[in-house]
Structures are given as structure tokens and as C-alpha cells.
Scaffold this motif. Structure first.
Motif, mmCIF file in Angstrom:
data_model
loop_
_atom_site.group_PDB
_atom_site.id
_atom_site.type_symbol
_atom_site.label_atom_id
_atom_site.label_comp_id
_atom_site.label_asym_id
_atom_site.label_seq_id
_atom_site.Cartn_x
_atom_site.Cartn_y
_atom_site.Cartn_z
ATOM 1 N N SER A 196 0.832 -1.208 0.000
ATOM 2 C CA SER A 196 0.000 0.000 0.000
ATOM 3 C C SER A 196 0.860 1.248 0.000
ATOM 4 O O SER A 196 0.559 2.235 -0.691
ATOM 5 C CB SER A 196 -0.927 0.003 1.214
ATOM 6 O OG SER A 196 -1.831 -1.087 1.166
ATOM 7 N N LEU A 197 1.937 1.226 0.774
ATOM 8 C CA LEU A 197 2.854 2.374 0.785
ATOM 9 C C LEU A 197 3.504 2.563 -0.585
ATOM 10 O O LEU A 197 3.646 3.699 -1.064
ATOM 11 C CB LEU A 197 3.929 2.165 1.852
ATOM 12 C CG LEU A 197 3.478 2.337 3.297
ATOM 13 C CD1 LEU A 197 4.552 1.852 4.252
ATOM 14 C CD2 LEU A 197 3.150 3.798 3.583
ATOM 15 N N PRO A 226 8.251 6.387 9.838
ATOM 16 C CA PRO A 226 8.627 5.715 11.097
ATOM 17 C C PRO A 226 7.828 4.434 11.336
ATOM 18 O O PRO A 226 8.353 3.467 11.902
ATOM 19 C CB PRO A 226 8.317 6.772 12.164
ATOM 20 C CG PRO A 226 8.348 8.075 11.436
ATOM 21 C CD PRO A 226 7.840 7.771 10.064
ATOM 22 N N GLU A 227 6.579 4.423 10.903
ATOM 23 C CA GLU A 227 5.768 3.225 11.073
ATOM 24 C C GLU A 227 6.308 2.078 10.219
ATOM 25 O O GLU A 227 6.331 0.922 10.650
ATOM 26 C CB GLU A 227 4.314 3.521 10.688
ATOM 27 C CG GLU A 227 3.659 4.598 11.524
ATOM 28 C CD GLU A 227 3.588 4.200 12.989
ATOM 29 O OE1 GLU A 227 2.987 3.150 13.293
ATOM 30 O OE2 GLU A 227 4.148 4.923 13.825
ATOM 31 N N LEU A 228 6.755 2.400 9.019
ATOM 32 C CA LEU A 228 7.348 1.368 8.166
ATOM 33 C C LEU A 228 8.626 0.820 8.796
ATOM 34 O O LEU A 228 8.892 -0.396 8.730
ATOM 35 C CB LEU A 228 7.644 1.948 6.782
ATOM 36 C CG LEU A 228 8.310 0.988 5.784
ATOM 37 C CD1 LEU A 228 7.431 -0.231 5.541
ATOM 38 C CD2 LEU A 228 8.621 1.700 4.484
ATOM 39 N N ASN A 232 9.385 -3.078 9.715
ATOM 40 C CA ASN A 232 10.567 -3.814 9.262
ATOM 41 C C ASN A 232 11.356 -4.405 10.429
ATOM 42 O O ASN A 232 12.021 -5.436 10.278
ATOM 43 C CB ASN A 232 11.467 -2.894 8.438
ATOM 44 C CG ASN A 232 10.847 -2.532 7.097
ATOM 45 O OD1 ASN A 232 10.041 -3.289 6.553
ATOM 46 N ND2 ASN A 232 11.203 -1.387 6.558
ATOM 47 N N GLN A 233 11.293 -3.766 11.598
ATOM 48 C CA GLN A 233 11.975 -4.304 12.768
ATOM 49 C C GLN A 233 11.328 -5.595 13.263
ATOM 50 O O GLN A 233 11.990 -6.409 13.902
ATOM 51 C CB GLN A 233 11.993 -3.254 13.878
ATOM 52 C CG GLN A 233 12.936 -2.099 13.581
ATOM 53 C CD GLN A 233 12.773 -0.952 14.566
ATOM 54 O OE1 GLN A 233 11.774 -0.887 15.292
ATOM 55 N NE2 GLN A 233 13.745 -0.046 14.593
ATOM 56 N N GLY A 234 10.054 -5.762 12.974
ATOM 57 C CA GLY A 234 9.412 -7.049 13.231
ATOM 58 C C GLY A 234 8.645 -7.123 14.527
ATOM 59 O O GLY A 234 8.781 -6.292 15.431
ATOM 60 N N ALA A 235 7.842 -8.187 14.614
ATOM 61 C CA ALA A 235 6.993 -8.408 15.776
ATOM 62 C C ALA A 235 7.790 -8.834 16.994
ATOM 63 O O ALA A 235 7.335 -8.675 18.121
ATOM 64 C CB ALA A 235 5.938 -9.467 15.450
#
Length: 464
Positions: A196-197, A226-228, A232-235
Motif C-alpha cells: 500500500s505504501l 517511522p511506522e514502516l 521492518n523491525q518485526g513483531a
């Protein structure tokens, strides 16, 4: 060194010359002396039946075999319990990663308590194995029997803990299912957010290529960077529920940006069209507002003060609101030129509202003259229309009843009296036709409310 074997006795040999008879033990010894050293060393093993273990009889070996079987069974139980615990730990970690509810926390605490029981049973098993060497040559029957008892007890305890662990695992079904569902949603949700981004970024590039800046959309897209990064840093770093919520939110916002970017050329064209249309309407209202004064002159000449005094302000008000609307249209054009699309849209809406109010005020004067002309010529039409509405409501109130409900009858009776009083005002030399029209309109509104109340009450009763 080689020994000479004894010669066989010849029947013809005199007894005195025969070699002396040797015992079996001597013959065996002589035989050994004649064999190579390696063969001599190997003989004890052959005499022992092929093994180094001492022979203590059939009962001892039987007890050893039973103890070994108990040891194997306990090892199998230990392995099954360890495997089940490892599998269940993965389930508990899955739940903990997704769910922070009281039920999930209780499940983690219960698993920890089961872990202590598993440790105790495992230590008992390991101690039983270490305490008994079933391969000893001198293992006695009593020691083998004792080992079998302890190993069987350890196996039974491992089995009981395994059963409790299985029951606990069965109870985790709802929590685990919920957690697995969220985990299954996680990767697709994150991927949707990324796509979507990307789509929003591509749409903005296309719009900018057409000459539209879309600065507000670009700022909104930049705010998602920042949300992306967190996605990317993960759950593992931010938690599964938080990452899932973030992915869905980013996808929604990016999709909204993409849709607005793709619609931006159409929006710009729509704003241009509205600017032209509202300017044309403002010009038309300016012309119509100039026609209000002649209408007021006729109202003043033919009807009483009460019929037109509330319209005195219309010409001046119309001119002022049109002027305000034209000012907003000028501001909207400037906002459109600066590509401040939200500002342009808001200013156009304000201008439209001003023109609507002007239209209503200008139309009111003409409508007033038309209605007064009609009632002056034939008031009976207005009277008949109102009486019909009252009679129709009275019939509805009496339907299926011997006497009407006072809640319905009272306002209808009051409406009859109110209509008669309004009719009486027409008998004077200078009737207030506008008062008559407003009274008959008020009577019809009261009657309509009674009718709606009756139908609502009967509809509700039929439903029960």
C-alpha cells in the motif's frame, strides 16, 4: 616348547613297558602346552560360553532382563514427556507473543507449575538410572529386582505427568487457535502495508508528473516512514498485536493517500467546475434580488402590514450575502491556484451555503405574494384542505374503537377550534391572510403528528 604326546598302548607290548596312564587333567595340561599362546589366552572365554559376565543362574538373569525392560520403558516415557513439553513450550510462547489477556497469563503460570512437576519426575528417573548399573557382572537378583521397582515407579510418575500435560494442552485450544490466527494474519498484513505504501508513492509520483504538487498528501505519506521502520523491525521487537494493528493502520492510511492522489486530477477539475457554476449562480441571484423590491411594493399595496413586514430585510440581506459569497469564491480561486485543495473545497462550501440562504430569502418574497394571491381569491380551498386532514385523522382515531383515545381526541378537537378561529379572521375589512395561512398550516402539522402517533402505536401493538 612342544610336549611329546603319549604313545598309544600296543597290545603286543609287555605291560611293564607300557607308558603309565595319565589323568584327564594331565592330558588337558599337556594339550595346553602344545597350543600357541594366543590360542591359550582365548580359551577361558570359550569355556565361559562366549562372554565375560559371571554366571549366577537363571533367576538373576531373569531379574536383570526385567529390570532392563523397565529401564527401557522409563526411557521411552521420559522421551515422550520431554518431547511433549518442548512442543507445548512452543505453543505457550506463541500465545504469550500474541495474547496478554488474563487467560493467557494464567496459561503461562500453569505451564510453569507443570514444568516443576516435570523436573521432579525427570530427576527421579535420572536418579533411578544412575543408581543401578544393570551391566554389572556381579548384579544380584535382589538388586535387579529393586532396580526394576524404582524404574517402574519412575516410569509411572512420568506417565502421570504426561497425562496432566496432555490435558493442559487440550485446554489451550481456544487460546492457541486465536494466537495462530493472529500469527497467520501477521505476515500478509505487513506485506499489504508495504504494498500500500508503494502504491501510494507511485500514485504521488504520477500526480506530480501531471503538474499537481499534492504537498499535503506527500506530508501524510512521509509521516508513515517511522511506522514502516517499526514494521521492518518485526513483531519480535514490538509485539505481534501491536505490529498487526500498526500494519493494518498503515495500510488504511496509505490506501487513503493513494485513492486521494489518483482522484486529485478529477478533484481539481471538479473545483474548477464548481467555481464557474457558483459564480454564475451569484450573478443570477444578484439579478433576482433586484426583483424583490417590486414584489414588496405590491405586497405593501394590497395586503396588511403583518403579511409582508418580515420580508422588509430581504433586498439588503440578499445583496450582502451575495457579496460575501463572491468574496469566498475569490478566496477559493486563490486556494485552488495554490493547490490547497482542502481550503478550496471548504471555501466553496461556504459560498454555496451563502448563496442557498440568499436563494431562499429571494424566493420567499415571490412565494408569499403567490400564496396570498391564491387565498385572497379563494380561501375556501385552504379551508377544505385543512378540514379534510382533520376528518381523516378523526376516522383513523375511531377505527376499531367505540370512543377515541383522549390523547388523540384532544389535539384533534383543538385543531377544529383553531381552524374555526382562523376562518373568522377573514371576515374583517382588511383580513390578515398570512395569519390565516400560517394557522391552517399549523393545524395540518398538528393533525399529521397525531396520525403518525396512532399508526406507530398500532404498528407496535401488531408486532407483539
Amino acid at each position: 616348547m612342544t610336549a611329546t604326546p603319549p604313545q598309544p598302548e600296543s597290545p603286543s607290548m609287555p605291560r611293564a613297558h607300557r607308558p603309565p596312564q595319565v589323568s584327564a587333567a594331565v592330558r588337558d595340561a599337556l594339550t595346553l602346552m602344545s597350543l600357541p599362546l594366543v590360542a591359550v589366552l582365548a580359551l577361558p572365554a570359550a569355556f565361559a560360553g562366549g562372554g565375560t559376565r559371571r554366571w549366577f543362574g537363571g533367576r538373576a538373569e531373569s531379574q536383570r532382563a526385567e529390570a532392563q525392560a523397565a529401564k527401557d520403558a522409563a526411557a521411552a516415557a521420559f522421551y515422550e514427556l520431554d518431547t511433549a513439553q518442548r512442543d507445548l513450550r512452543i505453543s505457550i510462547e506463541t500465545i504469550a507473543a500474541v495474547d496478554d489477556s488474563p487467560a493467557a497469563r494464567r496459561a503461562a503460570a500453569d505451564f510453569e507449575a507443570l514444568g516443576h512437576r516435570i523436573d521432579e519426575a525427570s530427576h527421579r528417573y535420572i536418579n533411578a538410572v544412575d543408581a543401578h548399573d544393570l551391566d554389572r557382572d556381579d548384579l544380584e537378583a535382589s538388586a535387579a529386582s529393586h532396580a526394576r521397582t524404582e524404574l517402574t515407579r519412575a516410569k509411572d510418575e512420568l506417565g502421570r505427568v504426561k497425562q496432566d500435560l496432555d490435558r493442559f494442552a487440550d485446554g489451550l485450544g481456544p487460546l492457541l487457535g486465536k494466537a495462530e490466527t493472529q500469527l497467520a494474519r501477521l505476515a500478509p498484513a505487513v506485506e499489504r502495508a508495504r504494498q500500500s505504501l508503494l502504491a501510494a508513492s507511485n500514485a504521488l509520483d504520477t500526480v506530480r508528473g501531471s503538474g499537481l504538487r499534492a504537498d499535503d498528501l506527500a506530508a501524510r505519506l512521509a509521516a508513515l516512514a517511522p511506522e514502516l521502520t517499526k514494521l521492518n523491525q518485526g513483531a519480535g521487537q514490538h509485539g505481534v498485536p501491536q505490529t498487526l494493528e500498526r500494519a493494518e493502520r498503515v495500510a488504511r492510511e496509505a490506501e487513503a493517500i493513494r485513492a486521494e492522489a489518483e482522484r486529485l486530477p478529477e478533484r481539481a477539475a471538479e473545483i474548477d467546475h464548481r467555481l464557474v457554476s457558483l459564480r454564475t449562480r451569484a450573478q443570477a441571484l444578484t439579478t433576482r434580488a433586484g426583483q424583490v423590491e417590486p414584489v414588496l411594493s405590491e405586497l405593501r399595496r394590497r395586503f396588511t402590514l403583518a403579511c409582508w413586514q418580515d420580508l422588509q430585510h430581504v433586498p439588503g440581506q440578499a445583496a450582502e450575502t451575495v457579496r460575501q459569497a463572491e468574496l469566498k469564491l475569490t478566496e477559493a480561486q486563490a486556494a485552488r491556484d495554490a493547490q490547497r485543495w482542502p481550503d478550496a473545497t471548504a471555501l466553496l462550501s461556504t459560498a454555496r451555503a451563502l448563496l442557498n440562504s440568499t436563494d431562499e430569502a429571494v424566493s420567499a418574497a415571490g412565494d408569499r405574494l403567490q400564496r396570498l394571491n391564491a387565498v385572497q381569491k379563494d380561501p375556501q380551498q385552504e379551508i377544505d384542505r385543512t378540514r379534510f386532514a382533520i376528518r381523516d385523522a378523526q376516522r383513523l382515531a375511531m377505527a376499531g374503537r367505540h370512543t377515541p383515545d383522549p390523547r388523540h381526541a384532544r389535539p384533534l378537537d383543538d385543531s377544529v377550534g383553531r381552524l374555526e378561529r382562523a376562518i373568522a379572521t377573514l371576515d374583517g375589512r382588511h383580513p390578515d391572510y398570512w395569519h390565516f395561512l400560517t394557522e391552517t398550516e399549523a393545524v395540518r402539522q398538528t393533525v399529521a403528528r397525531v396520525v403518525a402517533q396512532i399508526r406507530e402505536e398500532r404498528g407496535g401493538a401488531a408486532g407483539h
